[in-house]
Structure formats: C-alpha cells, structure tokens
Write a protein that holds these residues in place. Structure first.
Motif, PDB file in Angstrom:
ATOM      1  N   UNK A   1     -69.118  74.545 -27.990  1.00  0.00           N
ATOM      2  CA  UNK A   1     -68.200  75.066 -26.993  1.00  0.00           C
ATOM      3  C   UNK A   1     -66.894  75.437 -27.689  1.00  0.00           C
ATOM      4  N   UNK A   2     -66.325  76.612 -27.384  1.00  0.00           N
ATOM      5  CA  UNK A   2     -65.058  77.011 -28.019  1.00  0.00           C
ATOM      6  C   UNK A   2     -63.935  76.029 -27.710  1.00  0.00           C
ATOM      7  N   UNK A   3     -62.925  76.057 -28.559  1.00  0.00           N
ATOM      8  CA  UNK A   3     -61.762  75.186 -28.390  1.00  0.00           C
ATOM      9  C   UNK A   3     -60.495  76.003 -28.558  1.00  0.00           C
ATOM     10  N   UNK A   4     -59.465  75.601 -27.843  1.00  0.00           N
ATOM     11  CA  UNK A   4     -58.148  76.204 -27.976  1.00  0.00           C
ATOM     12  C   UNK A   4     -57.190  75.178 -28.559  1.00  0.00           C
ATOM     13  N   UNK A   5     -56.336  75.633 -29.446  1.00  0.00           N
ATOM     14  CA  UNK A   5     -55.242  74.817 -29.962  1.00  0.00           C
ATOM     15  C   UNK A   5     -53.965  75.412 -29.394  1.00  0.00           C
ATOM     16  N   UNK A   6     -53.204  74.600 -28.678  1.00  0.00           N
ATOM     17  CA  UNK A   6     -51.956  75.031 -28.047  1.00  0.00           C
ATOM     18  C   UNK A   6     -50.797  74.429 -28.816  1.00  0.00           C
ATOM     19  N   UNK A   7     -49.844  75.269 -29.180  1.00  0.00           N
ATOM     20  CA  UNK A   7     -48.731  74.830 -30.012  1.00  0.00           C
ATOM     21  C   UNK A   7     -47.424  75.307 -29.393  1.00  0.00           C
ATOM     22  N   UNK A   8     -46.509  74.381 -29.187  1.00  0.00           N
ATOM     23  CA  UNK A   8     -45.143  74.703 -28.763  1.00  0.00           C
ATOM     24  C   UNK A   8     -44.244  74.409 -29.956  1.00  0.00           C
ATOM     25  N   UNK A   9     -43.470  75.400 -30.369  1.00  0.00           N
ATOM     26  CA  UNK A   9     -42.687  75.286 -31.599  1.00  0.00           C
ATOM     27  C   UNK A   9     -41.216  75.594 -31.337  1.00  0.00           C
ATOM     28  N   UNK A  10     -40.356  74.783 -31.928  1.00  0.00           N
ATOM     29  CA  UNK A  10     -38.914  75.047 -31.951  1.00  0.00           C
ATOM     30  C   UNK A  10     -38.525  75.239 -33.421  1.00  0.00           C
ATOM     31  N   UNK A  11     -38.164  76.444 -33.771  1.00  0.00           N
ATOM     32  CA  UNK A  11     -37.885  76.802 -35.164  1.00  0.00           C
ATOM     33  C   UNK A  11     -36.413  76.563 -35.475  1.00  0.00           C
ATOM     34  N   UNK A  12     -36.130  75.814 -36.551  1.00  0.00           N
ATOM     35  CA  UNK A  12     -34.742  75.627 -36.973  1.00  0.00           C
ATOM     36  C   UNK A  12     -34.465  76.229 -38.350  1.00  0.00           C
ATOM     37  N   UNK A  13     -35.495  76.762 -39.018  1.00  0.00           N
ATOM     38  CA  UNK A  13     -35.312  77.477 -40.280  1.00  0.00           C
ATOM     39  C   UNK A  13     -36.232  78.695 -40.267  1.00  0.00           C
ATOM     40  N   UNK A  14     -35.771  79.816 -39.683  1.00  0.00           N
ATOM     41  CA  UNK A  14     -36.625  81.001 -39.533  1.00  0.00           C
ATOM     42  C   UNK A  14     -37.142  81.570 -40.857  1.00  0.00           C
ATOM     43  N   UNK A  82     -43.532  71.699 -40.915  1.00  0.00           N
ATOM     44  CA  UNK A  82     -42.783  70.477 -40.627  1.00  0.00           C
ATOM     45  C   UNK A  82     -41.330  70.585 -41.098  1.00  0.00           C
ATOM     46  N   UNK A  83     -41.082  71.286 -42.189  1.00  0.00           N
ATOM     47  CA  UNK A  83     -39.726  71.458 -42.704  1.00  0.00           C
ATOM     48  C   UNK A  83     -38.938  72.493 -41.911  1.00  0.00           C
ATOM     49  N   UNK A  84     -39.631  73.502 -41.391  1.00  0.00           N
ATOM     50  CA  UNK A  84     -38.968  74.633 -40.748  1.00  0.00           C
ATOM     51  C   UNK A  84     -38.836  74.501 -39.240  1.00  0.00           C
ATOM     52  N   UNK A  85     -39.572  73.560 -38.641  1.00  0.00           N
ATOM     53  CA  UNK A  85     -39.608  73.503 -37.182  1.00  0.00           C
ATOM     54  C   UNK A  85     -40.031  72.119 -36.707  1.00  0.00           C
ATOM     55  N   UNK A  86     -39.963  71.951 -35.401  1.00  0.00           N
ATOM     56  CA  UNK A  86     -40.587  70.785 -34.789  1.00  0.00           C
ATOM     57  C   UNK A  86     -41.424  71.310 -33.637  1.00  0.00           C
ATOM     58  N   UNK A  87     -42.457  70.568 -33.302  1.00  0.00           N
ATOM     59  CA  UNK A  87     -43.319  71.088 -32.251  1.00  0.00           C
ATOM     60  C   UNK A  87     -44.294  70.079 -31.719  1.00  0.00           C
ATOM     61  N   UNK A  88     -45.135  70.584 -30.837  1.00  0.00           N
ATOM     62  CA  UNK A  88     -46.195  69.805 -30.220  1.00  0.00           C
ATOM     63  C   UNK A  88     -47.477  70.632 -30.341  1.00  0.00           C
ATOM     64  N   UNK A  89     -48.601  69.946 -30.573  1.00  0.00           N
ATOM     65  CA  UNK A  89     -49.864  70.641 -30.738  1.00  0.00           C
ATOM     66  C   UNK A  89     -50.972  69.815 -30.102  1.00  0.00           C
ATOM     67  N   UNK A  90     -51.879  70.489 -29.397  1.00  0.00           N
ATOM     68  CA  UNK A  90     -53.040  69.800 -28.871  1.00  0.00           C
ATOM     69  C   UNK A  90     -54.246  70.711 -28.936  1.00  0.00           C
ATOM     70  N   UNK A  91     -55.419  70.090 -28.920  1.00  0.00           N
ATOM     71  CA  UNK A  91     -56.673  70.827 -28.918  1.00  0.00           C
ATOM     72  C   UNK A  91     -57.407  70.486 -27.628  1.00  0.00           C
ATOM     73  N   UNK A  92     -58.087  71.488 -27.041  1.00  0.00           N
ATOM     74  CA  UNK A  92     -58.797  71.299 -25.792  1.00  0.00           C
ATOM     75  C   UNK A  92     -60.043  72.180 -25.816  1.00  0.00           C
ATOM     76  N   UNK A  93     -61.135  71.655 -25.255  1.00  0.00           N
ATOM     77  CA  UNK A  93     -62.337  72.469 -25.123  1.00  0.00           C
ATOM     78  C   UNK A  93     -62.077  73.598 -24.141  1.00  0.00           C
TER      79      UNK A  93
END
Length: 95
Positions: A1-14, A82-93
């Motif tokens: 079954x396919x999976x999606x990875x969802x990522x929310x990112x806050x960039x502090x070093x573009x 990790x050096x350039x940003x902070x974020x959240x990531x999850x995987x879901x079917x």
C-alpha cells in the motif's frame, strides 16, 4: 500500500536549506519516492495551522519510506536539514 510522508518545515538558514534540497531529491528517488507537494503556497481551511513550508512525499510503502529516512544517502541530506531548519515529519499509509 502506498505511503505519504508529511513534513512541516520552518527554515532558519535558506542558503543551507538549498543544499539540502539538492541532495534530497536523488535520495527520495532512490527509494521509489516522489514529491507530491514541495513548498507550494498553503491556505488554512480550519484551525490555526499555517506552515512556513509543507512537503508531501509518496513512497510505494511505509516500509520503503522508513528505509529512505534511515538510509545513508538521506542521512547526509537530513543532517543539513537539521542545521538549516526545524520541522515535523510523519509517515501514513495512503489509500
């Protein structure tokens, strides 16, 4: 079954984040993944969710997504992220 990875990112070093982007695409593709959303404009329809950057990846399976995330190839890119940003990531079917 396919999976999606969802990522929310806050960039502090573009500038450094651009290096991450260059390395992440080949790593994603190496594990059968593809970008579905990569930093496009977002608009909240409910709640106060307003991510600076939202990324959605699709992989053939949850297992394959985890292999990508833990791979040596992606670890190099991940350490830059990790050096350039902070974020959240999850995987879901997916369905």
């Amino acid at each position: 079954m396919p999976a999606l990875v969802l990522v929310e990112v806050e960039i502090h070093n573009p500038e450094l984040y651009e290096d991450y982007k260059k390395l992440s695409l080949p790593a994603v593709e190496a594990f059968g993944g593809k970008f579905v959303v990569r930093g496009a404009q977002t608009e909240s329809l409910e709640g106060d969710w307003n991510p600076q950057r939202l990324v959605v990846l699709e992989f053939p399976s949850v297992e394959r997504a985890k292999e990508w995330y833990n791979s040596e190839q992606y670890t190099t890119a991940k350490n830059i992220r990790f050096q350039a940003s902070k974020g959240k990531m999850l995987v879901v079917e997916s369905v």
